[in-house]
Structure formats: C-alpha cells, structure tokens
Design a protein around this motif. Structure first.
Motif, mmCIF file in Angstrom:
data_model
loop_
_atom_site.group_PDB
_atom_site.id
_atom_site.type_symbol
_atom_site.label_atom_id
_atom_site.label_comp_id
_atom_site.label_asym_id
_atom_site.label_seq_id
_atom_site.Cartn_x
_atom_site.Cartn_y
_atom_site.Cartn_z
ATOM 1 N N TYR A 108 6.612 8.488 -12.089
ATOM 2 C CA TYR A 108 5.587 9.333 -12.712
ATOM 3 C C TYR A 108 4.161 8.819 -12.522
ATOM 4 C CZ TYR A 108 9.451 11.718 -14.877
ATOM 5 O OH TYR A 108 10.597 12.427 -15.080
ATOM 6 N N GLY A 109 4.012 7.674 -11.864
ATOM 7 C CA GLY A 109 2.654 7.130 -11.745
ATOM 8 C C GLY A 109 2.367 6.590 -10.366
ATOM 9 N N GLU A 110 1.111 6.229 -10.153
ATOM 10 C CA GLU A 110 0.716 5.724 -8.837
ATOM 11 C C GLU A 110 1.255 4.317 -8.613
ATOM 12 O OE1 GLU A 110 -3.549 6.173 -8.544
ATOM 13 O OE2 GLU A 110 -3.406 8.242 -9.239
ATOM 14 N N ARG A 111 1.444 3.554 -9.688
ATOM 15 C CA ARG A 111 1.992 2.192 -9.583
ATOM 16 C C ARG A 111 3.114 2.033 -10.601
ATOM 17 N NH1 ARG A 111 -3.410 -1.094 -8.633
ATOM 18 N NH2 ARG A 111 -4.102 0.215 -6.925
ATOM 19 N N ALA A 112 3.868 0.956 -10.445
ATOM 20 C CA ALA A 112 4.981 0.711 -11.374
ATOM 21 C C ALA A 112 4.464 0.066 -12.651
ATOM 22 C CB ALA A 112 6.027 -0.167 -10.706
ATOM 23 N N GLU A 113 3.391 0.584 -13.167
ATOM 24 C CA GLU A 113 2.865 0.091 -14.443
ATOM 25 C C GLU A 113 2.355 1.297 -15.214
ATOM 26 O OE1 GLU A 113 -1.533 -1.277 -12.902
ATOM 27 O OE2 GLU A 113 0.209 -2.501 -12.404
ATOM 28 N N LEU A 114 2.370 1.158 -16.508
ATOM 29 C CA LEU A 114 2.016 2.296 -17.346
ATOM 30 C C LEU A 114 0.535 2.248 -17.684
ATOM 31 C CD1 LEU A 114 3.406 4.654 -18.774
ATOM 32 C CD2 LEU A 114 3.594 3.202 -20.771
ATOM 33 N N ASN A 115 -0.175 3.296 -17.298
ATOM 34 C CA ASN A 115 -1.572 3.399 -17.721
ATOM 35 C C ASN A 115 -1.836 4.818 -18.210
ATOM 36 O OD1 ASN A 115 -4.213 3.309 -18.263
ATOM 37 N ND2 ASN A 115 -4.904 2.767 -16.203
ATOM 38 N N PRO A 116 -1.432 5.111 -19.460
ATOM 39 C CA PRO A 116 -1.562 6.479 -19.958
ATOM 40 C C PRO A 116 -3.022 6.918 -20.081
ATOM 41 C CG PRO A 116 -0.938 4.995 -21.728
ATOM 42 C CD PRO A 116 -0.870 4.198 -20.467
ATOM 43 N N PHE A 117 -3.947 5.950 -20.076
ATOM 44 C CA PHE A 117 -5.367 6.303 -20.198
ATOM 45 C C PHE A 117 -5.887 6.922 -18.897
ATOM 46 C CE2 PHE A 117 -4.506 3.056 -23.280
ATOM 47 C CZ PHE A 117 -5.056 3.601 -24.432
ATOM 48 N N ALA A 118 -5.191 6.647 -17.794
ATOM 49 C CA ALA A 118 -5.611 7.207 -16.504
ATOM 50 C C ALA A 118 -4.705 8.361 -16.076
ATOM 51 C CB ALA A 118 -5.598 6.107 -15.440
ATOM 52 N N ALA A 119 -3.445 8.350 -16.537
ATOM 53 C CA ALA A 119 -2.486 9.374 -16.089
ATOM 54 C C ALA A 119 -2.707 10.684 -16.839
ATOM 55 C CB ALA A 119 -1.069 8.858 -16.349
ATOM 56 N N SER A 120 -2.161 11.761 -16.305
ATOM 57 C CA SER A 120 -2.228 13.037 -17.026
ATOM 58 C C SER A 120 -1.264 12.979 -18.220
ATOM 59 C CB SER A 120 -1.840 14.193 -16.101
ATOM 60 O OG SER A 120 -0.446 14.273 -15.974
ATOM 61 N N GLY A 121 -1.605 13.726 -19.266
ATOM 62 C CA GLY A 121 -0.730 13.798 -20.438
ATOM 63 C C GLY A 121 0.623 14.367 -20.062
ATOM 64 N N HIS A 122 0.604 15.274 -19.100
ATOM 65 C CA HIS A 122 1.834 15.915 -18.644
ATOM 66 C C HIS A 122 2.796 14.863 -18.053
ATOM 67 C CE1 HIS A 122 3.947 19.539 -17.454
ATOM 68 N NE2 HIS A 122 4.231 18.928 -16.329
ATOM 69 N N ALA A 123 2.264 13.987 -17.192
ATOM 70 C CA ALA A 123 3.096 12.959 -16.556
ATOM 71 C C ALA A 123 3.635 11.989 -17.604
ATOM 72 C CB ALA A 123 2.298 12.205 -15.494
ATOM 73 N N THR A 124 2.798 11.624 -18.570
ATOM 74 C CA THR A 124 3.244 10.672 -19.596
ATOM 75 C C THR A 124 4.323 11.303 -20.474
ATOM 76 O OG1 THR A 124 1.076 9.649 -19.549
ATOM 77 C CG2 THR A 124 2.454 9.151 -21.449
ATOM 78 N N MET A 125 4.161 12.586 -20.801
ATOM 79 C CA MET A 125 5.192 13.269 -21.607
ATOM 80 C C MET A 125 6.508 13.352 -20.831
ATOM 81 S SD MET A 125 5.771 14.599 -24.554
ATOM 82 C CE MET A 125 4.389 15.358 -25.378
ATOM 83 N N ALA A 126 6.414 13.616 -19.523
ATOM 84 C CA ALA A 126 7.634 13.691 -18.702
ATOM 85 C C ALA A 126 8.351 12.346 -18.705
ATOM 86 C CB ALA A 126 7.272 14.111 -17.276
ATOM 87 N N LEU A 127 7.592 11.266 -18.638
ATOM 88 C CA LEU A 127 8.182 9.920 -18.694
ATOM 89 C C LEU A 127 8.902 9.705 -20.031
ATOM 90 C CD1 LEU A 127 8.482 6.962 -17.676
ATOM 91 C CD2 LEU A 127 6.262 6.528 -18.692
ATOM 92 N N LEU A 128 8.250 10.120 -21.125
ATOM 93 C CA LEU A 128 8.868 9.920 -22.448
ATOM 94 C C LEU A 128 10.156 10.727 -22.573
ATOM 95 C CD1 LEU A 128 5.813 9.846 -24.863
ATOM 96 C CD2 LEU A 128 6.976 7.995 -23.712
ATOM 97 N N GLU A 129 10.151 11.925 -22.020
ATOM 98 C CA GLU A 129 11.375 12.731 -22.082
ATOM 99 C C GLU A 129 12.503 12.056 -21.304
ATOM 100 O OE1 GLU A 129 10.584 16.780 -21.094
ATOM 101 O OE2 GLU A 129 8.982 16.822 -22.565
ATOM 102 N N GLU A 130 12.133 11.409 -20.212
ATOM 103 C CA GLU A 130 13.165 10.716 -19.433
ATOM 104 C C GLU A 130 13.686 9.490 -20.194
ATOM 105 O OE1 GLU A 130 14.304 9.848 -14.910
ATOM 106 O OE2 GLU A 130 12.749 11.228 -15.472
ATOM 107 N N LEU A 131 12.828 8.860 -20.960
ATOM 108 C CA LEU A 131 13.280 7.716 -21.757
ATOM 109 C C LEU A 131 14.362 8.145 -22.745
ATOM 110 C CD1 LEU A 131 9.999 5.835 -22.701
ATOM 111 C CD2 LEU A 131 11.620 5.294 -20.908
ATOM 112 N N ILE A 132 14.222 9.347 -23.278
ATOM 113 C CA ILE A 132 15.240 9.847 -24.219
ATOM 114 C C ILE A 132 16.561 9.977 -23.497
ATOM 115 C CG2 ILE A 132 15.946 11.733 -25.705
ATOM 116 C CD1 ILE A 132 13.229 12.689 -25.870
ATOM 117 N N SER A 133 16.523 10.587 -22.301
ATOM 118 C CA SER A 133 17.800 10.814 -21.619
ATOM 119 C C SER A 133 18.363 9.509 -21.076
ATOM 120 C CB SER A 133 17.655 11.864 -20.517
ATOM 121 O OG SER A 133 16.573 11.546 -19.708
ATOM 122 N N ALA A 134 17.493 8.516 -20.822
ATOM 123 C CA ALA A 134 17.992 7.215 -20.356
ATOM 124 C C ALA A 134 18.497 6.367 -21.526
ATOM 125 C CB ALA A 134 16.889 6.476 -19.616
#
Ligand SMILES: Cc1cc2nc3c(=O)[nH]c(=O)nc-3n(C[C@H](O)[C@H](O)[C@H](O)COP(=O)(O)O)c2cc1C
Length: 142
Positions: A108-134
């Motif tokens: 969901y991001g340009e690098r394997a690190e989380l930077n929600p301040f730079a990413a779109s809210g949409h991408a961060t929400m998609a990541l969180l939804e995947e955490l639920i299923s994982a």
C-alpha cells in the motif's frame, strides 16, 4: 447515522506499555456505552485509530482524543458516512505495527514503512482493513 473517522498522530514521547494500557483501558471503559467501535494501531512513535459509531459520538470522542497530551500532530485522514461498520467486533482492537509484515506495508505504500502523514487516507484505510483479515488485531469482543 453512522460515520467512520480515521486519524493519525505522533506519540508525544516514545510509547511505553503503561501509556498503551491506559489508553486501551479508557477505551474499554467508555466506548461501549457510546456505541463506539474501532481499532487503535501503534508503534514507538505513531498512532493510527479508526472510530466508528454515531456522528455525534464519534465527533465528541475525536475532539476529546485530539486534546490528549499523550500525542500531537493529530491529523484526520478520512471521515465518511457509512451504511455498516467494518470494525464492529472491537470495542477498541489494537495492533502493534512493529509486528506487521513489511510486504503488507509495501503493498500500500512507496516503501516498506508506514507514513500515514504522506500516504492517502484511502491507502491507509485499505491497509487497516487488511490487518483485520490477517487476524493481527487483538482484543476482539473485549
Ligand atoms: C491515541 C489515543 C487514542 C484514544 N482512544 C480513546 C478511545 O477510543 N476511547 C476513549 O474513551 N478514550 C480514548 N483516549 C483517551 C482520551 O483522550 C481521554 O484521555 C479519555 O477518554 C478520558 O477518560 P477518563 O475521563 O475516564 O480519564 C485515547 C487517547 C489517545 C492518546
């Protein structure tokens, strides 16, 4: 009317287990009566939280949380009206972001690190939804 709010913030000090425990204890004490569900993700220096519930209740709680001195730079990443909850099983589930597989972050991001301040809210929400299923979220039903 139901809404879902996602915000990110930076921990005011490197996160200690005692702070994390006290936030989760407060969430478990207050959220059920207010009909709030969601998840709280944390790392050493970062919080990400989804709040779901009635619009008044979510806005009131967000206003309280945003004033909390245990974090700063609180930024709303997404706010939407919803027809149903996605995080309804959790009074406030929690995820240690240090335990998330880097390949999931890379998805969901340009690098394997989380930077929600730079990413779109949409991408961060998609990541969180995947955490639920994982099944990385702890605290189901508590
Ligand atoms: C990152 C973060 C997330 C929080 N999430 C919640 C929450 O979901 N529910 C809640 O009641 N308080 C939450 N809090 C705590 C509130 O800001 C506030 O301290 C608390 O609701 C006050 O409760 P008390 O009056 O019982 O001490 C959170 C605080 C932080 C820093």
């Amino acid at each position: 009317m139901l809404v879902r709010l996602l915000y990110a913030s930076r921990a005011a000090a490197p996160l200690k287990a005692s702070v994390q425990d006290s936030i989760l204890e407060q969430s478990r004490r207050h959220n059920p009566a207010r009909g709030i569900t969601g998840i709280l993700c944390y790392s050493d220096d970062l919080f990400l939280q989804v709040l779901e519930g009635g619009r008044d209740e979510v806005c009131e709680l967000y206003n309280t949380i945003a004033r909390d001195e245990r974090h700063r730079e609180v930024r709303i990443l997404s706010f939407e009206e919803i027809r149903e909850r996605r995080f309804g099983h959790w009074t406030m589930g929690h995820v240690n972001l240090a335990k998330v597989n880097p390949s999931l972050l890379l998805k969901y991001g340009e690098r394997a690190e989380l930077n929600p301040f730079a990413a779109s809210g949409h991408a961060t929400m998609a990541l969180l939804e995947e955490l639920i299923s994982a099944a990385l979220v702890v605290g189901r039903g508590s």
